[in-house]
Design a protein around this motif. Structure first.
Motif, PDB file in Angstrom:
ATOM      1  N   VAL A 160       0.870  -1.170   0.000  1.00  0.00           N
ATOM      2  CA  VAL A 160       0.000   0.000   0.000  1.00  0.00           C
ATOM      3  C   VAL A 160       0.906   1.219   0.000  1.00  0.00           C
ATOM      4  O   VAL A 160       1.809   1.331   0.837  1.00  0.00           O
ATOM      5  CB  VAL A 160      -0.917   0.025   1.250  1.00  0.00           C
ATOM      6  N   TYR A 161       0.700   2.122  -0.935  1.00  0.00           N
ATOM      7  CA  TYR A 161       1.462   3.358  -1.014  1.00  0.00           C
ATOM      8  C   TYR A 161       0.541   4.521  -0.672  1.00  0.00           C
ATOM      9  O   TYR A 161      -0.574   4.602  -1.178  1.00  0.00           O
ATOM     10  CB  TYR A 161       2.023   3.575  -2.423  1.00  0.00           C
ATOM     11  N   SER A 186       7.026  12.993  11.463  1.00  0.00           N
ATOM     12  CA  SER A 186       6.656  12.890  12.870  1.00  0.00           C
ATOM     13  C   SER A 186       5.167  13.148  13.100  1.00  0.00           C
ATOM     14  O   SER A 186       4.644  12.887  14.174  1.00  0.00           O
ATOM     15  CB  SER A 186       7.483  13.860  13.724  1.00  0.00           C
ATOM     16  N   ARG A 187       4.466  13.628  12.083  1.00  0.00           N
ATOM     17  CA  ARG A 187       3.032  13.913  12.202  1.00  0.00           C
ATOM     18  C   ARG A 187       2.172  12.848  11.507  1.00  0.00           C
ATOM     19  O   ARG A 187       0.987  13.068  11.278  1.00  0.00           O
ATOM     20  CB  ARG A 187       2.711  15.281  11.630  1.00  0.00           C
ATOM     21  N   ILE A 188       2.780  11.709  11.165  1.00  0.00           N
ATOM     22  CA  ILE A 188       2.046  10.624  10.510  1.00  0.00           C
ATOM     23  C   ILE A 188       1.944   9.437  11.461  1.00  0.00           C
ATOM     24  O   ILE A 188       2.921   9.047  12.091  1.00  0.00           O
ATOM     25  CB  ILE A 188       2.756  10.182   9.217  1.00  0.00           C
ATOM     26  N   GLU A 189       0.747   8.873  11.558  1.00  0.00           N
ATOM     27  CA  GLU A 189       0.522   7.699  12.398  1.00  0.00           C
ATOM     28  C   GLU A 189      -0.086   6.596  11.533  1.00  0.00           C
ATOM     29  O   GLU A 189      -1.079   6.811  10.839  1.00  0.00           O
ATOM     30  CB  GLU A 189      -0.439   8.050  13.529  1.00  0.00           C
ATOM     31  N   VAL A 190       0.536   5.415  11.576  1.00  0.00           N
ATOM     32  CA  VAL A 190       0.052   4.261  10.812  1.00  0.00           C
ATOM     33  C   VAL A 190      -0.290   3.159  11.802  1.00  0.00           C
ATOM     34  O   VAL A 190       0.548   2.781  12.620  1.00  0.00           O
ATOM     35  CB  VAL A 190       1.123   3.763   9.813  1.00  0.00           C
ATOM     36  N   THR A 191      -1.544   2.672  11.741  1.00  0.00           N
ATOM     37  CA  THR A 191      -1.978   1.610  12.643  1.00  0.00           C
ATOM     38  C   THR A 191      -2.702   0.523  11.853  1.00  0.00           C
ATOM     39  O   THR A 191      -3.228   0.775  10.775  1.00  0.00           O
ATOM     40  CB  THR A 191      -2.919   2.138  13.747  1.00  0.00           C
ATOM     41  N   LEU A 192      -2.704  -0.668  12.418  1.00  0.00           N
ATOM     42  CA  LEU A 192      -3.445  -1.789  11.846  1.00  0.00           C
ATOM     43  C   LEU A 192      -4.252  -2.414  12.978  1.00  0.00           C
ATOM     44  O   LEU A 192      -3.698  -2.834  13.989  1.00  0.00           O
ATOM     45  CB  LEU A 192      -2.492  -2.823  11.251  1.00  0.00           C
ATOM     46  N   ASP A 193      -5.575  -2.441  12.807  1.00  0.00           N
ATOM     47  CA  ASP A 193      -6.445  -2.988  13.839  1.00  0.00           C
ATOM     48  C   ASP A 193      -7.599  -3.719  13.171  1.00  0.00           C
ATOM     49  O   ASP A 193      -8.345  -3.121  12.388  1.00  0.00           O
ATOM     50  CB  ASP A 193      -6.974  -1.863  14.732  1.00  0.00           C
ATOM     51  N   ARG A 194      -7.708  -5.017  13.456  1.00  0.00           N
ATOM     52  CA  ARG A 194      -8.793  -5.854  12.935  1.00  0.00           C
ATOM     53  C   ARG A 194      -8.909  -5.786  11.415  1.00  0.00           C
ATOM     54  O   ARG A 194      -9.992  -5.674  10.857  1.00  0.00           O
ATOM     55  CB  ARG A 194     -10.118  -5.471  13.574  1.00  0.00           C
ATOM     56  N   GLY A 195      -7.765  -5.814  10.758  1.00  0.00           N
ATOM     57  CA  GLY A 195      -7.741  -5.848   9.299  1.00  0.00           C
ATOM     58  C   GLY A 195      -7.946  -4.508   8.616  1.00  0.00           C
ATOM     59  O   GLY A 195      -8.101  -4.440   7.398  1.00  0.00           O
ATOM     60  N   VAL A 196      -7.950  -3.427   9.387  1.00  0.00           N
ATOM     61  CA  VAL A 196      -8.103  -2.090   8.809  1.00  0.00           C
ATOM     62  C   VAL A 196      -6.811  -1.313   9.015  1.00  0.00           C
ATOM     63  O   VAL A 196      -6.369  -1.098  10.148  1.00  0.00           O
ATOM     64  CB  VAL A 196      -9.295  -1.332   9.447  1.00  0.00           C
ATOM     65  N   ILE A 205      -8.184   1.774   5.147  1.00  0.00           N
ATOM     66  CA  ILE A 205      -8.204   0.803   4.055  1.00  0.00           C
ATOM     67  C   ILE A 205      -8.434  -0.579   4.659  1.00  0.00           C
ATOM     68  O   ILE A 205      -7.657  -1.024   5.517  1.00  0.00           O
ATOM     69  CB  ILE A 205      -6.865   0.804   3.287  1.00  0.00           C
ATOM     70  N   ALA A 206      -9.489  -1.240   4.230  1.00  0.00           N
ATOM     71  CA  ALA A 206      -9.749  -2.611   4.680  1.00  0.00           C
ATOM     72  C   ALA A 206      -8.836  -3.546   3.902  1.00  0.00           C
ATOM     73  O   ALA A 206      -8.845  -3.562   2.676  1.00  0.00           O
ATOM     74  CB  ALA A 206     -11.211  -2.972   4.451  1.00  0.00           C
ATOM     75  N   LEU A 207      -8.032  -4.312   4.623  1.00  0.00           N
ATOM     76  CA  LEU A 207      -7.093  -5.233   3.992  1.00  0.00           C
ATOM     77  C   LEU A 207      -7.757  -6.599   3.786  1.00  0.00           C
ATOM     78  O   LEU A 207      -8.685  -6.961   4.515  1.00  0.00           O
ATOM     79  CB  LEU A 207      -5.848  -5.377   4.861  1.00  0.00           C
ATOM     80  N   PRO A 208      -7.264  -7.362   2.816  1.00  0.00           N
ATOM     81  CA  PRO A 208      -7.811  -8.703   2.603  1.00  0.00           C
ATOM     82  C   PRO A 208      -7.623  -9.580   3.842  1.00  0.00           C
ATOM     83  O   PRO A 208      -6.712  -9.360   4.648  1.00  0.00           O
ATOM     84  CB  PRO A 208      -6.978  -9.247   1.435  1.00  0.00           C
ATOM     85  N   ASP A 209      -8.470 -10.585   3.984  1.00  0.00           N
ATOM     86  CA  ASP A 209      -8.427 -11.470   5.151  1.00  0.00           C
ATOM     87  C   ASP A 209      -7.133 -12.265   5.268  1.00  0.00           C
ATOM     88  O   ASP A 209      -6.749 -12.665   6.364  1.00  0.00           O
ATOM     89  CB  ASP A 209      -9.610 -12.441   5.120  1.00  0.00           C
ATOM     90  N   ASP A 210      -6.440 -12.488   4.148  1.00  0.00           N
ATOM     91  CA  ASP A 210      -5.229 -13.314   4.191  1.00  0.00           C
ATOM     92  C   ASP A 210      -3.960 -12.519   4.543  1.00  0.00           C
ATOM     93  O   ASP A 210      -2.872 -13.070   4.525  1.00  0.00           O
ATOM     94  CB  ASP A 210      -5.047 -14.063   2.874  1.00  0.00           C
ATOM     95  N   VAL A 211      -4.065 -11.250   4.896  1.00  0.00           N
ATOM     96  CA  VAL A 211      -2.900 -10.459   5.296  1.00  0.00           C
ATOM     97  C   VAL A 211      -2.508 -10.845   6.717  1.00  0.00           C
ATOM     98  O   VAL A 211      -3.342 -10.876   7.621  1.00  0.00           O
ATOM     99  CB  VAL A 211      -3.205  -8.945   5.213  1.00  0.00           C
ATOM    100  N   ASP A 212      -1.218 -11.151   6.920  1.00  0.00           N
ATOM    101  CA  ASP A 212      -0.690 -11.537   8.221  1.00  0.00           C
ATOM    102  C   ASP A 212      -0.254 -10.268   8.969  1.00  0.00           C
ATOM    103  O   ASP A 212       0.730  -9.635   8.586  1.00  0.00           O
ATOM    104  CB  ASP A 212       0.494 -12.483   8.035  1.00  0.00           C
TER     105      ASP A 212
END
Length: 74
Positions: free
Chosen positions: A3-4, A13-23, A57-64
């Protein structure tokens, strides 16, 4: 999967990237370079907006989730 997210003019320093429950969520803030309290200055239009933003962005279910990495290039 890759994902770009293009964010010109943003401070890393003002960017936050998180992954929670496939989002995948990218949030940040762009600070305006225009003085806010200058009565002699009139702005008619801006190329880039200022303020906070969030994109999800909702990621596919197969993303680890344990394999997710993030990087920033200026």
């Amino acid at each position: 999967m890759e994902v770009y997210a293009f964010a010109p003019g943003l401070d890393a320093s003002r960017i936050e990237v998180t992954l929670d429950r496939g989002v995948l969520r990218v949030a940040g803030e762009r600070v305006s370079g225009i003085p806010a309290n200058d009565p002699a200055l009139q702005v008619y239009t801006r190329e880039r907006g200022a303020g906070s933003f969030t994109r999800a962005i909702a990621l596919p279910d197969d993303v680890d989730p344990s394999q997710v990495q993030a990087s920033y290039k200026d």
